[in-house]
Design a protein around this motif. Structure first.
Motif, PDB file in Angstrom:
ATOM      1  N   ARG A  19       8.815  -5.041   5.781  1.00  0.00           N
ATOM      2  CA  ARG A  19       8.393  -3.510   5.512  1.00  0.00           C
ATOM      3  C   ARG A  19       6.910  -3.360   6.526  1.00  0.00           C
ATOM      4  NH1 ARG A  19       9.446  -2.626  -0.847  1.00  0.00           N
ATOM      5  NH2 ARG A  19      11.894  -3.313  -0.912  1.00  0.00           N
ATOM      6  N   GLU A  20       6.597  -2.268   6.697  1.00  0.00           N
ATOM      7  CA  GLU A  20       5.351  -2.004   7.338  1.00  0.00           C
ATOM      8  C   GLU A  20       4.805  -0.738   6.744  1.00  0.00           C
ATOM      9  OE1 GLU A  20       4.904  -1.903  11.554  1.00  0.00           O
ATOM     10  OE2 GLU A  20       6.613  -3.519  11.776  1.00  0.00           O
ATOM     11  N   ARG A  21       3.210  -0.889   6.457  1.00  0.00           N
ATOM     12  CA  ARG A  21       2.521   0.193   6.189  1.00  0.00           C
ATOM     13  C   ARG A  21       1.580   0.747   7.244  1.00  0.00           C
ATOM     14  NH1 ARG A  21       2.445   0.212   0.662  1.00  0.00           N
ATOM     15  NH2 ARG A  21       3.393  -1.393  -0.441  1.00  0.00           N
ATOM     16  N   TYR A  22       1.454   2.184   7.270  1.00  0.00           N
ATOM     17  CA  TYR A  22       0.436   2.692   7.785  1.00  0.00           C
ATOM     18  C   TYR A  22      -0.004   3.929   7.119  1.00  0.00           C
ATOM     19  CZ  TYR A  22      -0.965   4.101  12.590  1.00  0.00           C
ATOM     20  OH  TYR A  22      -1.962   4.391  13.529  1.00  0.00           O
ATOM     21  N   ALA A  23      -0.948   4.437   7.860  1.00  0.00           N
ATOM     22  CA  ALA A  23      -1.723   5.798   7.067  1.00  0.00           C
ATOM     23  C   ALA A  23      -2.009   6.884   8.155  1.00  0.00           C
ATOM     24  CB  ALA A  23      -2.722   5.404   6.203  1.00  0.00           C
ATOM     25  N   MET A  59     -11.107  15.358   3.485  1.00  0.00           N
ATOM     26  CA  MET A  59     -10.661  14.349   4.241  1.00  0.00           C
ATOM     27  C   MET A  59      -9.561  13.637   3.120  1.00  0.00           C
ATOM     28  SD  MET A  59     -12.122  10.864   5.610  1.00  0.00           S
ATOM     29  CE  MET A  59     -12.733  10.220   4.214  1.00  0.00           C
ATOM     30  N   THR A  60      -8.360  13.717   3.657  1.00  0.00           N
ATOM     31  CA  THR A  60      -7.087  13.151   3.089  1.00  0.00           C
ATOM     32  C   THR A  60      -6.420  12.372   3.661  1.00  0.00           C
ATOM     33  OG1 THR A  60      -7.077  15.460   1.893  1.00  0.00           O
ATOM     34  CG2 THR A  60      -5.354  14.004   1.629  1.00  0.00           C
ATOM     35  N   THR A  61      -5.844  10.951   3.072  1.00  0.00           N
ATOM     36  CA  THR A  61      -5.309  10.276   3.630  1.00  0.00           C
ATOM     37  C   THR A  61      -3.735  10.100   3.037  1.00  0.00           C
ATOM     38  OG1 THR A  61      -7.087   8.780   4.040  1.00  0.00           O
ATOM     39  CG2 THR A  61      -5.086   7.730   4.249  1.00  0.00           C
ATOM     40  N   TYR A  62      -2.956   9.930   3.769  1.00  0.00           N
ATOM     41  CA  TYR A  62      -1.558   9.725   3.378  1.00  0.00           C
ATOM     42  C   TYR A  62      -0.781   8.633   3.840  1.00  0.00           C
ATOM     43  CZ  TYR A  62      -2.228  15.029   2.995  1.00  0.00           C
ATOM     44  OH  TYR A  62      -2.697  16.397   2.864  1.00  0.00           O
ATOM     45  N   PRO A  63      -0.129   7.931   2.935  1.00  0.00           N
ATOM     46  CA  PRO A  63       0.493   6.662   3.423  1.00  0.00           C
ATOM     47  C   PRO A  63       2.026   6.575   3.798  1.00  0.00           C
ATOM     48  CG  PRO A  63       0.867   7.094   1.007  1.00  0.00           C
ATOM     49  CD  PRO A  63      -0.103   8.377   1.343  1.00  0.00           C
ATOM     50  N   PHE A  64       2.297   5.729   4.566  1.00  0.00           N
ATOM     51  CA  PHE A  64       3.761   5.565   4.902  1.00  0.00           C
ATOM     52  C   PHE A  64       4.208   3.966   4.645  1.00  0.00           C
ATOM     53  CE2 PHE A  64       2.196   9.043   7.823  1.00  0.00           C
ATOM     54  CZ  PHE A  64       3.338   9.600   8.150  1.00  0.00           C
ATOM     55  N   LEU A  65       5.318   3.945   4.244  1.00  0.00           N
ATOM     56  CA  LEU A  65       6.052   2.716   4.155  1.00  0.00           C
ATOM     57  C   LEU A  65       7.593   2.637   4.477  1.00  0.00           C
ATOM     58  CD1 LEU A  65       5.771  -0.142   2.626  1.00  0.00           C
ATOM     59  CD2 LEU A  65       6.859   0.746   0.716  1.00  0.00           C
ATOM     60  N   ALA A  66       7.321   2.053   5.784  1.00  0.00           N
ATOM     61  CA  ALA A  66       8.643   1.538   6.325  1.00  0.00           C
ATOM     62  C   ALA A  66       9.403   0.317   5.695  1.00  0.00           C
ATOM     63  CB  ALA A  66       8.455   1.529   7.961  1.00  0.00           C
TER      64      ALA A  66
END
Length: 274
Positions: free
Chosen positions: A97-101, A1-8
């Motif tokens: 800014r917004e974060r998601y994963a 299981m791997t989690t990848y971050p997003f930052l807009a």
């Protein structure tokens, strides 16, 4: 299981991606919905990269979406971009800014939540869709904040009107109208909130994923609120403009009456003198 971050991250002003691409040696012209995808440390264009490779999506919505990048990559990226593209207008990040994963888990059912999406296997299309929705969401967030600022300014004018003060400069009304029209132009022409990426027309699964994210971030509802607020602001501004013009017309009419009265008085005085 791997989690990848997003930052807009929302960007100040407009983003001319084709001019930036040309300055970076990219000759192909990008369509409006196609982001300019760059490596955060080298600014090389990334079209056929590995799934987990860090990248930055520069969209036409006035947003940059960082995938699998550390937090300090944002400032470094924009500094490097300014150094490499001196001929183009420098891009400046804002505080919006917004974060998601995105989590990859073969043993878990695919789900989409407020801050995390889970899929069974890593496919590039999911990265592109998340970046697309986040870019729109953070651009809308910036517009929402700007609309609220204009609403506060309009409330001050209404308060002055309530005190019987009708002195509102035409330049102030013109600036307000220009700002409101800019909201509508940017939300309709730039963000293209009602459109969706081309891949959703080719894949039913991609279309469902995009629709779910779209609903999760309430893009259409937020867009509708901006439209309604801008309509209210435009109507209010038109009322102020009408009152201002009426006040000016009344003042001119009194000036004309006074001038006529003075002319009559001078005529009578001249007759009496002779």
């Amino acid at each position: 299981m791997t989690t990848y971050p997003f930052l807009a991250v929302a960007i100040e002003g407009e983003t001319d991606r084709n001019r930036l691409a040309s300055a970076l040696g990219v000759s192909r012209k990008l369509s409006w919905e196609e982001p300019l995808i760059l490596a955060p440390t080298t600014l090389a264009q990334m079209e056929n990269s590995r799934f987990d490779e860090a990248r930055v999506y520069l969209s036409s919505f006035g947003s940059a979406v960082f995938f699998n990048c550390p937090d300090d990559a944002v400032e470094k990226f924009f500094d490097l971009l300014a150094q490499r593209t001196t001929a183009a207008k420098p891009l400046r990040p804002t505080s919006y800014r917004e974060r998601y994963a995105l989590r990859i888990n073969r043993e878990e059912k695919s789900t989409v939540a407020n801050d995390l999406a889970t899929i069974a296997q890593g496919e590039r299309v999911y990265l592109d869709i998340i970046a697309y929705v986040l870019a729109k969401s953070v651009a809308l967030e910036q517009l929402e904040a700007l609309v609220d600022v204009v609403f506060d300014r309009m409330e001050e004018i209404i308060a002055r009107l309530g005190r019987g003060e009708l002195k509102v400069a035409d330049s102030e009304l013109a600036r307000t109208a220009a700002t409101i029209l800019d909201f509508r132009y940017r939300s309709i022409s730039h963000i293209m909130i009602l459109d969706k990426p081309d891949i959703t027309w080719e894949s039913e699964e991609a279309d469902r994923f995009h629709a779910t994210l779209d609903n999760m971030f309430e893009l259409r509802q937020r867009y509708s609120q901006i439209r309604q607020k801008s309509d209210t602001l435009l109507h209010t501004n038109e009322v102020f403009a009408g009152l201002s013009h009426a006040r000016r017309s009344a003042r001119l009419e009194w000036i004309i009456i006074v001038l006529i009265a003075v002319e009559i008085f001078l005529f009578i005085f001249d007759m009496m003198r002779h």
